[in-house]
Scaffold this motif. Structure first.
Motif, PDB file in Angstrom:
ATOM      1  N   LYS A 274      26.438  41.682  32.972  1.00  0.00           N
ATOM      2  CA  LYS A 274      26.666  42.310  31.670  1.00  0.00           C
ATOM      3  C   LYS A 274      28.081  42.119  31.117  1.00  0.00           C
ATOM      4  N   PRO A 275      29.145  42.123  31.941  1.00  0.00           N
ATOM      5  CA  PRO A 275      30.471  41.879  31.362  1.00  0.00           C
ATOM      6  C   PRO A 275      30.575  40.543  30.612  1.00  0.00           C
TER       7      PRO A 275
ATOM      8  N   SER B 149      34.350  33.291  39.920  1.00  0.00           N
ATOM      9  CA  SER B 149      35.102  32.422  39.020  1.00  0.00           C
ATOM     10  C   SER B 149      35.128  32.988  37.608  1.00  0.00           C
ATOM     11  N   ALA B 150      33.977  33.502  37.130  1.00  0.00           N
ATOM     12  CA  ALA B 150      33.919  34.084  35.785  1.00  0.00           C
ATOM     13  C   ALA B 150      34.819  35.311  35.680  1.00  0.00           C
ATOM     14  N   TYR B 151      34.728  36.203  36.651  1.00  0.00           N
ATOM     15  CA  TYR B 151      35.534  37.427  36.613  1.00  0.00           C
ATOM     16  C   TYR B 151      37.029  37.128  36.767  1.00  0.00           C
ATOM     17  N   SER B 152      37.364  36.002  37.388  1.00  0.00           N
ATOM     18  CA  SER B 152      38.782  35.664  37.545  1.00  0.00           C
ATOM     19  C   SER B 152      39.449  35.465  36.189  1.00  0.00           C
TER      20      SER B 152
ATOM     21  N   GLU C 282      45.463  40.900  41.115  1.00  0.00           N
ATOM     22  CA  GLU C 282      45.774  39.877  42.123  1.00  0.00           C
ATOM     23  C   GLU C 282      44.558  39.133  42.661  1.00  0.00           C
ATOM     24  N   LEU C 283      43.368  39.753  42.618  1.00  0.00           N
ATOM     25  CA  LEU C 283      42.186  39.162  43.244  1.00  0.00           C
ATOM     26  C   LEU C 283      40.930  39.446  42.429  1.00  0.00           C
ATOM     27  N   ALA C 284      40.084  38.430  42.303  1.00  0.00           N
ATOM     28  CA  ALA C 284      38.736  38.601  41.746  1.00  0.00           C
ATOM     29  C   ALA C 284      37.755  38.309  42.868  1.00  0.00           C
TER      30      ALA C 284
END
Length: 680
Positions: free
Chosen positions: A369-370, A477-480, A568-570
């Motif tokens: 959803k994001p 990768s997308a959330y990063s 710092e991290l996804a």
């Protein structure tokens, strides 16, 4: 003139013809002797080339600590000939070179026999290489089947025979030859296969080991015990024919079962799934063969953080039942660099090497959803104050030819209007489908591609609810990009590859792209932090987190996800069964604790940082009941909200008793006007 004196009638002397043949033979012999002498002199004084001794290719973490040698890397232990079982020496000579102590590097009879077979079959398949030739090939040459290689092999063999004694050559051979599974030399192979030193091998073990070099994979007793036994029988027959053993002993030995030591397990080796991934990438980057990767002495420096990796493996082990089949995967990326800091592809690498981080078979559910809401915010179609009714709803699409009937989890609805923050906090499906109908599924797919999602996605309303499979790697990768202020860097696993001399063969140059604005990334992040609030889908793990975190859970009948991030991290976490078996409610609640446990331990030495607020963001108080600007006259539902500049509300809430500005359901798009007309 008499008849006897005519030229045509003169008879040549037999002795003259013989003299000519003798002269020709003498000349040819002299030339042969001269050539042989020249060749011998050349062999004597021209040095051998530098030997190419296989060396382990090592994989290093980002700090230079050794993670592993590549599977198939070099395992060598050099021993003296006297430390090798006489049975293995006899078996090797019988199987590989029966006339080893009689020839001078080349077995002329065997060579002529092999050449005749090659000529008859128009091929170069016949071997006939002596032990010395095999040693020369392994030390100085490739294994390609060409005449030039064969000539060089013969040359180097002659040179070796000239320089070393037979026993020295045999010792070098038995320490050099490849026996499979990364083991070079009799000592390493003996320990690998039988758990004993080369000097302790009995006849059965020696005959089996001597048969392996002909085809290390095909005759590996670990992989093909039956074929290894058949090859052992061939070696024992050769030993019988060379009178090394008698027929009775050969027959008795063939019947013996040979105990094979199990291959060493990877337990204790850090990041085995990541190591496999690195090996695959290295092969792609270098476009090289397996031999260079296994034996070339390469040094591969990766992005992995060993401390974070240990935290990831421990977090998964803590949440999964010890003897169950429930699986999990985790991948974590530094959003500022794209560096992969931790990767766990499953619960037990020794049992199953499939890396679930890259499995494109799992529906992400609401964790998708994001990406939908990023699209809507980017298109200015939805803001934090956009309101839709949370109730059972029918959605018509494809020119009203199809109907989609989504539902909320456990059929729980607010039965009233809710805003975007509440929709994200409670993971309301009706709000999500309303949003995709507003923005269009094609735009959502375009956003997903910008964010690095490559899996197949169809332009239908159910896309909003994550019904199309993607991999945990794609989700991380997308959330990063959200964690990185809208900037997405292509994920990186290998920083550089250097050869044994330190020459850099590959250096990472990841592509970086601003896929959404920093302001949009911040607004979305601020909204996603609500899942940890009271009533949020991740509230149960909020007490485990001590730093600013944004994220989203996702649950389907067979999959549980939690994808989240700090500055710092996804990190993406998946939990489920390999065969798509239905997960229980308890199992569905394991992904979020894995995320929380890992994040806190991975960043234990990092001071918590807030998500930086960029330009282009407006933060203002609104009345959550109406979505209008809050004033002193309506403080009851006053909340601070984030907006992209220019999308914040401009009208203020009215005090009780005064008329409110007319609210339209879901905005004033043609679609909502049509829906209102249809309902009326």
């Amino acid at each position: 003139m008499s008849r006897e004196m005519t030229g045509t009638d003169v008879k040549r002397s037999p002795s003259g013809r013989g003299s000519r043949w003798l002269w020709l033979l003498a000349t040819a012999f002299s030339l042969f002797v001269l050539a042989a002498a020249s060749l011998a002199a050349f062999i004597q004084f021209v040095p051998l080339p530098v030997a190419s001794i296989p060396q382990s290719t090592t994989i290093l973490d980002s700090e230079g600590r050794v993670l592993a040698a590549l599977q198939g890397g070099v395992n060598r232990r050099t021993v003296a000939l006297r430390q090798i079982s006489p049975w293995l020496i006899k078996a090797t000579i019988a199987a590989e070179d029966r006339r080893f102590y009689e020839h001078s590097g080349l077995d002329v009879r065997g060579l002529m026999r092999a050449a005749w077979v090659d000529v008859r079959h128009l091929s170069k398949e016949q071997g006939a290489s002596t032990l010395t030739q095999q040693l020369a090939r392994n030390l100085y040459l490739s294994h390609e089947r060409t005449w030039s290689r064969k000539l060089k092999e013969a040359w180097y063999a002659a040179k070796l025979e000239q320089r070393f004694s037979k026993d020295e050559i045999l010792e070098m051979y038995l320490n050099q030859i490849y026996y499979g599974h990364g083991a070079y030399g009799a000592e390493a192979a003996s320990l690998l296969y039988f758990g004993k030193h080369a000097g302790e091998l009995n006849l059965a073990e020696s005959a089996m080991l001597a048969g392996i070099p002909k085809g290390p994979r095909y005759y590996s007793p670990h992989l093909h015990y039956g074929q290894a036994k058949a090859r052992q029988a061939t070696v024992l027959q050769a030993m019988q024919e060379t009178r090394s053993i008698g027929a009775a002993l050969a027959a008795k030995t063939k019947r013996e079962e040979v105990f094979i030591q199990p291959l060493p397990k990877s337990k204790g080796q850090l990041a085995p799934y990541f190591v496999d991934y690195v090996r695959k990438l290295a092969s792609q980057y270098l476009g090289t063969d397996e031999k260079l990767l296994s034996e070339g002495g390469l040094q591969i420096t990766t992005t992995l953080d060993s401390r974070m990796q240990k935290a990831a493996e421990d977090a998964i082990a803590k949440q999964l039942p010890e003897n169950g089949e429930l699986q999990a995967a985790l991948v974590s990326i530094d959003p500022s660099t794209g560096y992969i800091k931790a990767m766990v592809g499953g619960r037990d690498y020794d049992k199953n090497q499939f890396n679930r981080v890259f499995a494109k078979t799992r529906q992400p559910g609401s964790s998708f959803k994001p990406i939908l809401y990023a699209t809507a915010l980017d298109e200015r179609t939805v803001t934090a104050t956009t309101r839709f009714r949370s109730e059972p709803t029918l959605f018509y699409y494809d020119d009203y030819r199809k109907i989609y009937r989504p539902s909320n989890y456990n059929d729980r609805y607010f039965n009233g209007e809710i805003g975007l923050r509440q929709a994200i906090r409670s993971s309301d499906n009706i709000y999500a489908v309303n949003t995709i109908m507003q923005v269009g599924p094609e735009e959502v797919i375009r956003m997903a591609r910008r964010l690095g999602v490559t899996s197949r996605l169809d332009a239908v309303p159910s896309l909003a609810l994550g019904t199309f499979p993607v991999s945990p790697f794609e989700m991380a990768s997308a959330y990063s990009a959200f964690a990185g202020g809208g900037s997405r860097t292509e994920p990186v696993a290998i920083l550089r590859i250097a050869d044994r001399n330190g020459r850099v063969l590959f250096s990472a140059k990841p592509r970086k792209e601003q896929v959404v604005s920093p302001a949009l990334a911040y607004v979305l992040t601020d909204l996603m932090r609500s899942v940890f609030d009271t009533g949020g889908t991740a509230h149960r793990i909020s007490h485990l987190l001590t730093r600013p975190v944004a994220g989203k859970s996702g649950t389907t009948p067979s999959d549980a996800w939690f994808v989240g991030y700090t500055p710092e991290l996804a990190t993406s976490v998946w939990v489920g069964y390999d065969r798509g078996r239905t997960i229980t409610q308890s199992e569905a609640h394991r992904a979020a604790p894995i995320f929380a446990d890992f994040t806190e331990r991975a960043l234990a030495n990092v001071v918590p940082h807030p998500f930086p607020e960029p330009e282009g963001v407006v933060r203002t108080y609104i009345d959550s009941a109406t979505g209008l600007l809050a004033t002193a006259d309506c403080p009851k539902h006053r909340v601070l909200e984030s907006f992209l500049a220019g999308t914040e509300p401009t009208e203020s809430c009215a005090p009780a008793g005064e008329s409110q500005p007319e609210k339209t359901e879901g905005g004033s798009s043609w679609w909502n006007k049509l829906r209102r007309w249809w309902k009326s």
